[in-house]
Write a protein that holds these residues in place. Structure first.
Motif, PDB file in Angstrom:
ATOM      1  N   GLY A 137      -6.503  -4.671  -9.200  1.00 11.42           N
ATOM      2  CA  GLY A 137      -5.267  -4.910  -8.217  1.00 11.42           C
ATOM      3  C   GLY A 137      -4.206  -5.538  -8.829  1.00 11.42           C
ATOM      4  N   GLU A 138      -3.523  -5.087  -9.875  1.00  9.63           N
ATOM      5  CA  GLU A 138      -2.228  -5.856 -10.379  1.00  9.63           C
ATOM      6  C   GLU A 138      -1.185  -6.148  -9.266  1.00  9.63           C
ATOM      7  OE1 GLU A 138      -0.855  -3.584 -13.808  1.00  9.63           O
ATOM      8  OE2 GLU A 138       1.081  -4.777 -13.734  1.00  9.63           O
ATOM      9  N   ALA A 139      -0.868  -7.319  -9.497  1.00 10.48           N
ATOM     10  CA  ALA A 139       0.068  -7.649  -8.404  1.00 10.48           C
ATOM     11  C   ALA A 139       1.429  -6.965  -8.480  1.00 10.48           C
ATOM     12  CB  ALA A 139       0.346  -9.245  -8.488  1.00 10.48           C
TER      13      ALA A 139
ATOM     14  N   ALA B  30       4.437 -10.196   2.826  1.00 11.73           N
ATOM     15  CA  ALA B  30       4.679 -10.713   4.127  1.00 11.73           C
ATOM     16  C   ALA B  30       4.294  -9.497   5.182  1.00 11.73           C
ATOM     17  CB  ALA B  30       6.059 -11.406   4.047  1.00 11.73           C
ATOM     18  N   MET B  31       4.558  -8.309   4.810  1.00 13.26           N
ATOM     19  CA  MET B  31       4.339  -7.092   5.894  1.00 13.26           C
ATOM     20  C   MET B  31       2.781  -6.915   5.866  1.00 13.26           C
ATOM     21  SD  MET B  31       7.712  -4.536   5.509  1.00 13.26           S
ATOM     22  CE  MET B  31       7.875  -4.687   3.760  1.00 13.26           C
ATOM     23  N   GLY B  32       2.080  -7.372   5.075  1.00 13.12           N
ATOM     24  CA  GLY B  32       0.765  -7.175   5.136  1.00 13.12           C
ATOM     25  C   GLY B  32       0.170  -6.260   3.979  1.00 13.12           C
ATOM     26  N   PHE B  33       0.849  -5.682   3.133  1.00 14.40           N
ATOM     27  CA  PHE B  33       0.539  -4.582   2.263  1.00 14.40           C
ATOM     28  C   PHE B  33      -0.148  -5.321   1.003  1.00 14.40           C
ATOM     29  CE2 PHE B  33       3.912  -2.609   4.701  1.00 14.40           C
ATOM     30  CZ  PHE B  33       3.174  -1.941   5.595  1.00 14.40           C
ATOM     31  N   ALA B  34      -1.358  -4.470   0.550  1.00 11.03           N
ATOM     32  CA  ALA B  34      -1.761  -4.874  -0.608  1.00 11.03           C
ATOM     33  C   ALA B  34      -1.137  -4.530  -1.928  1.00 11.03           C
ATOM     34  CB  ALA B  34      -3.312  -4.102  -0.765  1.00 11.03           C
ATOM     35  N   ASP B  35      -1.115  -5.490  -3.048  1.00 14.54           N
ATOM     36  CA  ASP B  35      -0.446  -5.189  -4.251  1.00 14.54           C
ATOM     37  C   ASP B  35      -1.152  -4.013  -5.067  1.00 14.54           C
ATOM     38  OD1 ASP B  35       0.794  -7.480  -3.989  1.00 14.54           O
ATOM     39  OD2 ASP B  35      -0.600  -8.760  -5.024  1.00 14.54           O
ATOM     40  N   ILE B  36      -0.366  -3.149  -5.656  1.00 13.01           N
ATOM     41  CA  ILE B  36      -0.927  -1.699  -5.976  1.00 13.01           C
ATOM     42  C   ILE B  36      -0.652  -1.532  -7.290  1.00 13.01           C
ATOM     43  CG2 ILE B  36      -0.798  -0.655  -3.823  1.00 13.01           C
ATOM     44  CD1 ILE B  36       1.886   0.822  -4.820  1.00 13.01           C
ATOM     45  N   GLY B  37      -0.237  -2.627  -8.123  1.00 12.48           N
ATOM     46  CA  GLY B  37       0.110  -2.490  -9.620  1.00 12.48           C
ATOM     47  C   GLY B  37       1.751  -1.514  -9.745  1.00 12.48           C
TER      48      GLY B  37
ATOM     49  N   THR C 253       0.756  -1.285   0.031  1.00 15.96           N
ATOM     50  CA  THR C 253       0.083  -0.015  -0.065  1.00 15.96           C
ATOM     51  C   THR C 253       0.920   1.191   0.081  1.00 15.96           C
ATOM     52  OG1 THR C 253      -0.116  -0.092   2.400  1.00 15.96           O
ATOM     53  CG2 THR C 253      -1.845  -1.094   1.193  1.00 15.96           C
ATOM     54  N   ALA C 254       0.269   2.313  -0.378  1.00 19.08           N
ATOM     55  CA  ALA C 254       0.966   3.643  -0.435  1.00 19.08           C
ATOM     56  C   ALA C 254       1.190   4.103   0.955  1.00 19.08           C
ATOM     57  CB  ALA C 254       0.223   4.619  -1.215  1.00 19.08           C
ATOM     58  N   ASP C 255       0.328   3.853   1.962  1.00 20.41           N
ATOM     59  CA  ASP C 255       0.636   4.331   3.261  1.00 20.41           C
ATOM     60  C   ASP C 255       0.691   3.079   4.155  1.00 20.41           C
ATOM     61  OD1 ASP C 255      -2.596   4.930   3.078  1.00 20.41           O
ATOM     62  OD2 ASP C 255      -1.951   3.785   4.908  1.00 20.41           O
ATOM     63  N   GLU C 256       1.479   3.112   5.117  1.00 19.13           N
ATOM     64  CA  GLU C 256       1.833   2.044   6.007  1.00 19.13           C
ATOM     65  C   GLU C 256       0.751   1.727   7.087  1.00 19.13           C
ATOM     66  OE1 GLU C 256       6.659   1.700   5.089  1.00 19.13           O
ATOM     67  OE2 GLU C 256       5.860   1.902   7.180  1.00 19.13           O
ATOM     68  N   SER C 257      -0.200   2.664   6.945  1.00 21.99           N
ATOM     69  CA  SER C 257      -1.556   2.298   7.992  1.00 21.99           C
ATOM     70  C   SER C 257      -2.327   1.076   7.454  1.00 21.99           C
ATOM     71  CB  SER C 257      -2.322   3.644   8.216  1.00 21.99           C
ATOM     72  OG  SER C 257      -2.843   3.847   6.936  1.00 21.99           O
TER      73      SER C 257
ATOM     74  N   MET D 139      12.036  -7.929  -8.588  1.00 22.73           N
ATOM     75  CA  MET D 139      10.359  -7.510  -7.996  1.00 22.73           C
ATOM     76  C   MET D 139       9.957  -8.853  -7.420  1.00 22.73           C
ATOM     77  SD  MET D 139       8.891  -4.715  -8.737  1.00 22.73           S
ATOM     78  CE  MET D 139       7.390  -5.460  -8.662  1.00 22.73           C
ATOM     79  N   ASP D 140      10.244  -9.903  -7.809  1.00 19.94           N
ATOM     80  CA  ASP D 140       9.610 -11.046  -7.166  1.00 19.94           C
ATOM     81  C   ASP D 140       9.912 -10.910  -5.501  1.00 19.94           C
ATOM     82  OD1 ASP D 140       8.437 -13.927  -7.227  1.00 19.94           O
ATOM     83  OD2 ASP D 140      10.601 -14.268  -6.352  1.00 19.94           O
ATOM     84  N   LEU D 141      11.260 -10.851  -5.298  1.00 19.91           N
ATOM     85  CA  LEU D 141      11.533 -10.735  -3.723  1.00 19.91           C
ATOM     86  C   LEU D 141      10.941  -9.617  -3.160  1.00 19.91           C
ATOM     87  CD1 LEU D 141      13.111 -11.957  -1.439  1.00 19.91           C
ATOM     88  CD2 LEU D 141      14.965 -10.424  -2.069  1.00 19.91           C
ATOM     89  N   ALA D 142      10.930  -8.268  -3.684  1.00 22.12           N
ATOM     90  CA  ALA D 142      10.207  -7.231  -3.031  1.00 22.12           C
ATOM     91  C   ALA D 142       8.714  -7.650  -2.949  1.00 22.12           C
ATOM     92  CB  ALA D 142      10.258  -6.142  -4.293  1.00 22.12           C
ATOM     93  N   ALA D 143       8.340  -8.041  -3.746  1.00 20.64           N
ATOM     94  CA  ALA D 143       6.528  -8.541  -3.840  1.00 20.64           C
ATOM     95  C   ALA D 143       6.493  -9.338  -2.610  1.00 20.64           C
ATOM     96  CB  ALA D 143       6.245  -9.320  -5.000  1.00 20.64           C
ATOM     97  N   ARG D 144       7.471 -10.368  -2.450  1.00 24.70           N
ATOM     98  CA  ARG D 144       7.338 -11.345  -1.250  1.00 24.70           C
ATOM     99  C   ARG D 144       7.443 -10.510  -0.040  1.00 24.70           C
ATOM    100  NH1 ARG D 144      11.193 -16.274  -1.735  1.00 24.70           N
ATOM    101  NH2 ARG D 144       9.935 -16.763   0.229  1.00 24.70           N
ATOM    102  N   PHE D 145       8.297  -9.673   0.249  1.00 22.11           N
ATOM    103  CA  PHE D 145       8.339  -8.836   1.330  1.00 22.11           C
ATOM    104  C   PHE D 145       7.408  -7.888   1.523  1.00 22.11           C
ATOM    105  CE2 PHE D 145      13.338  -8.902   0.757  1.00 22.11           C
ATOM    106  CZ  PHE D 145      13.414  -9.729   1.850  1.00 22.11           C
ATOM    107  N   TRP D 146       6.766  -7.282   0.754  1.00 25.86           N
ATOM    108  CA  TRP D 146       5.576  -6.159   0.865  1.00 25.86           C
ATOM    109  C   TRP D 146       4.505  -7.131   1.101  1.00 25.86           C
ATOM    110  CZ3 TRP D 146       7.632  -3.560  -4.152  1.00 25.86           C
ATOM    111  CH2 TRP D 146       8.501  -2.639  -3.714  1.00 25.86           C
TER     112      TRP D 146
END
Length: 399
Positions: free
Chosen positions: A17-19, A92-99, A2-6, A83-90
Motif C-alpha cells: 500500500g505504498e502511499a 481527505a476525500m476518503g480514498f486509499a493510497d495506491i502507490g 482509489t482507482a474507482d470513486e466508489s 504530490m504532497d498536496l495531491a495526496a492530502r486532497f485524495w
C-alpha cells in the motif's frame, strides 16, 4: 486514492500500500504501472479481464465517464500541484493510497486543479480546501454506500428473465445515473441555500461560527437489551424506522438533523420553540408506535461551534447528559433553554404568575396572559460529571 470513486481499492495496488505521496519527484511522468504489480494490475487498469472484474471495470468507466489514464504522480503533475498536496486532497476525500498504479482519470486531474485553483486565487486556504475535500468525501461516501446497499441491491434481485444480479446492474446504473446525479445537485443547492440563509442572519461575524442554538438528543431506552433479544434484520428495521421518523419530524418542524447514531439522533434548531415542538412530537409519535421502545429527549440552549456539519461544545455535552438522566417518554431541558422559551413567549417565566394572570382575567380584573404553548416544571438539582450542578426542567404541552 482509489482507482474507482466508489471506494474499492484497485487490484493493482501493491500489497504494501505504498502511499500516494511517497513517489519520488524524479519519477518520469510517463512511467506505466510498475511491472511488479503483476497482470492483475494491468487488467484492472486496461479493463482486459474476464468475469465480474471486467464488469466492475466497465461499471467504473460508466460511472466516472472516463478511462484510467494516469498514475497519481502523473495526475498531480498534469494538475500542476505537488504530490504532497495531491495526496492530502485524495486522502481527505476518503480514498486509499495506491502507490503509482495507472488508475486515475481526467476527472481526478480536474478535481485537483479546481481545488488548487481555489487556494491559488486566495478564495480558500490550503487547510480549508482539505477540509472541503474531507467533508464532501465523508458525506458522499455515506450516501453512495446507502444507495448501493439499500437501493440498487433491491432493484437488482434476479428476475424471471434468468439474468444474474451482476448482469442487471449495468443497465440499471446506466438508466439511473443521470437522474440520481441531477437530483443530488438539486438537493445540494437547496441545502446550501438554506444553510447560507441561516448563517447570514447571524447578528455579527463571530456568531456566524459560534452560534446560539437549541441542541437536542433523542435516545431509545433499553436499546442495548434489544440488541440481544432481536434478530439482526428486526433490529435493522427498528433502527431504520426510528431514524426515518425522527428525520421527517425534525425537518417538518423546521429543525436540522445533525446525525444519527443508531439508537440516538442529534438535532438542532435556531428557535427554542421549534426545538421544544420537535422534542415533544418525537415523544408523542414514538409513543403511538407499539413496535418502538420508550424514548427520552434532552435539549439545551447556548453557544455551539459548528464544523463540517457537526456541532460541538458545552451546550451539546449538556444536552447529551440531560438525555441520559431523563425519565422515559420525557423531555428535559436546561435552565438556559427554559429562559429562552420565556423570552420568546412560548412558555411562562413563572407558572405562579401565569396562574395569577389567568385568575385575574377570569375575574375581569386583568388582561389574559399570552397563549403559551409549553409548560416548564423545575426538577431536582443534581451534579453532572464535567458540567457541575444542573437543574433540569421538564417540558410539557400547556393545557
Amino acid at each position: 486514492m482509489t482507482a474507482d470513486e466508489s471506494g474499492a481499492t484497485p487490484r493493482g495496488a501493491d500489497a504494501e500500500g505504498e502511499a500516494v505521496g511517497e513517489a519520488s519527484a524524479g519519477d518520469p511522468a510517463g512511467d506505466p504501472a510498475r511491472s511488479d504489480d503483476g497482470p492483475e494490475a494491468a487488467a484492472g487498469a486496461d479493463g482486459e479481464d474476464n468475469g465480474e472484474n471486467n464488469i466492475a471495470v466497465k461499471l467504473e468507466q460508466l460511472i466516472l465517464g472516463a478511462e484510467r489514464r494516469y498514475t497519481p504522480f502523473q495526475a498531480a503533475r498534469s494538475a500542476g500541484v505537488s504530490m504532497d498536496l495531491a495526496a492530502r486532497f485524495w486522502r481527505a476525500m476518503g480514498f486509499a493510497d495506491i502507490g503509482q498504479v495507472k488508475a486515475l482519470t481526467e476527472a481526478d486531474v480536474l478535481a485537483l486543479r479546481r481545488l488548487a485553483g481555489l487556494v491559488e486565487a486566495g478564495l480558500l486556504s490550503e487547510a480549508m480546501a482539505v477540509q472541503v475535500a474531507r467533508s464532501t468525501g465523508q458525506t458522499t461516501a455515506r450516501l453512495a454506500d446507502w444507495q448501493i446497499d439499500s437501493f440498487l441491491e433491491g432493484l437488482t434481485e434476479p428476475q424471471d428473465s434468468g439474468l444474474t444480479r451482476t448482469e442487471i446492474t449495468y443497465p440499471l446504473v446506466e438508466l439511473l445515473l443521470p437522474e440520481l446525479e441531477e437530483f443530488l445537485v438539486y438537493v445540494w443547492r437547496r441545502q446550501l441555500a438554506a444553510a447560507t440563509g441561516r448563517v447570514v442572519q447571524a447578528q455579527d461575524d463571530a456568531e456566524m461560527v459560534d452560534r446560539r442554538l437549541s441542541v437536542g438528543f433523542a435516545d431509545l431506552v433499553g436499546f442495548t437489551r434489544l440488541t440481544r433479544r432481536l434478530e439482526e434484520e428486526e433490529l435493522g428495521e427498528l433502527v431504520e424506522a426510528f431514524e426515518t421518523t425522527a428525520a421527517d419530524l425534525v425537518a417538518a418542524h423546521g429543525g436540522r438533523l445533525i446525525k444519527t447514531l443508531g439508537d440516538e439522533v442529534l438535532f438542532a434548531a435556531d428557535d427554542a420553540g421549534v426545538a421544544a415542538e420537535i422534542g415533544l412530537r418525537l415523544i408523542e409519535t414514538m409513543g403511538h408506535d407499539e413496535t418502538m421502545p420508550e424514548l427520552r429527549v434532552g435539549i439545551a440552549f447556548g453557544t455551539v461551534t459548528t464544523r463540517m456539519g457537526d456541532v460541538f461544545g458545552t451546550t451539546v455535552n449538556l444536552a447529551s447528559r440531560l438525555t441520559s438522566i431523563a425519565p422515559k417518554d420525557t423531555v428535559l431541558v436546561d435552565e438556559a433553554f427554559a429562559v429562552e422559551l420565556g423570552r420568546t413567549g412560548d412558555a411562562p417565566v413563572s407558572e405562579a404568575d401565569a396562574a395569577a394572570a389567568e385568575k385575574a382575567a377570569q375575574e375581569g380584573t386583568g388582561s389574559p396572559p399570552p397563549p403559551y404553548r409549553f409548560a416548564l416544571q423545575p426538577m431536582w438539582q443534581r451534579p453532572v460529571r464535567g458540567l457541575g450542578v444542573v437543574e433540569p426542567w421538564m417540558l410539557t404541552r400547556r393545557g
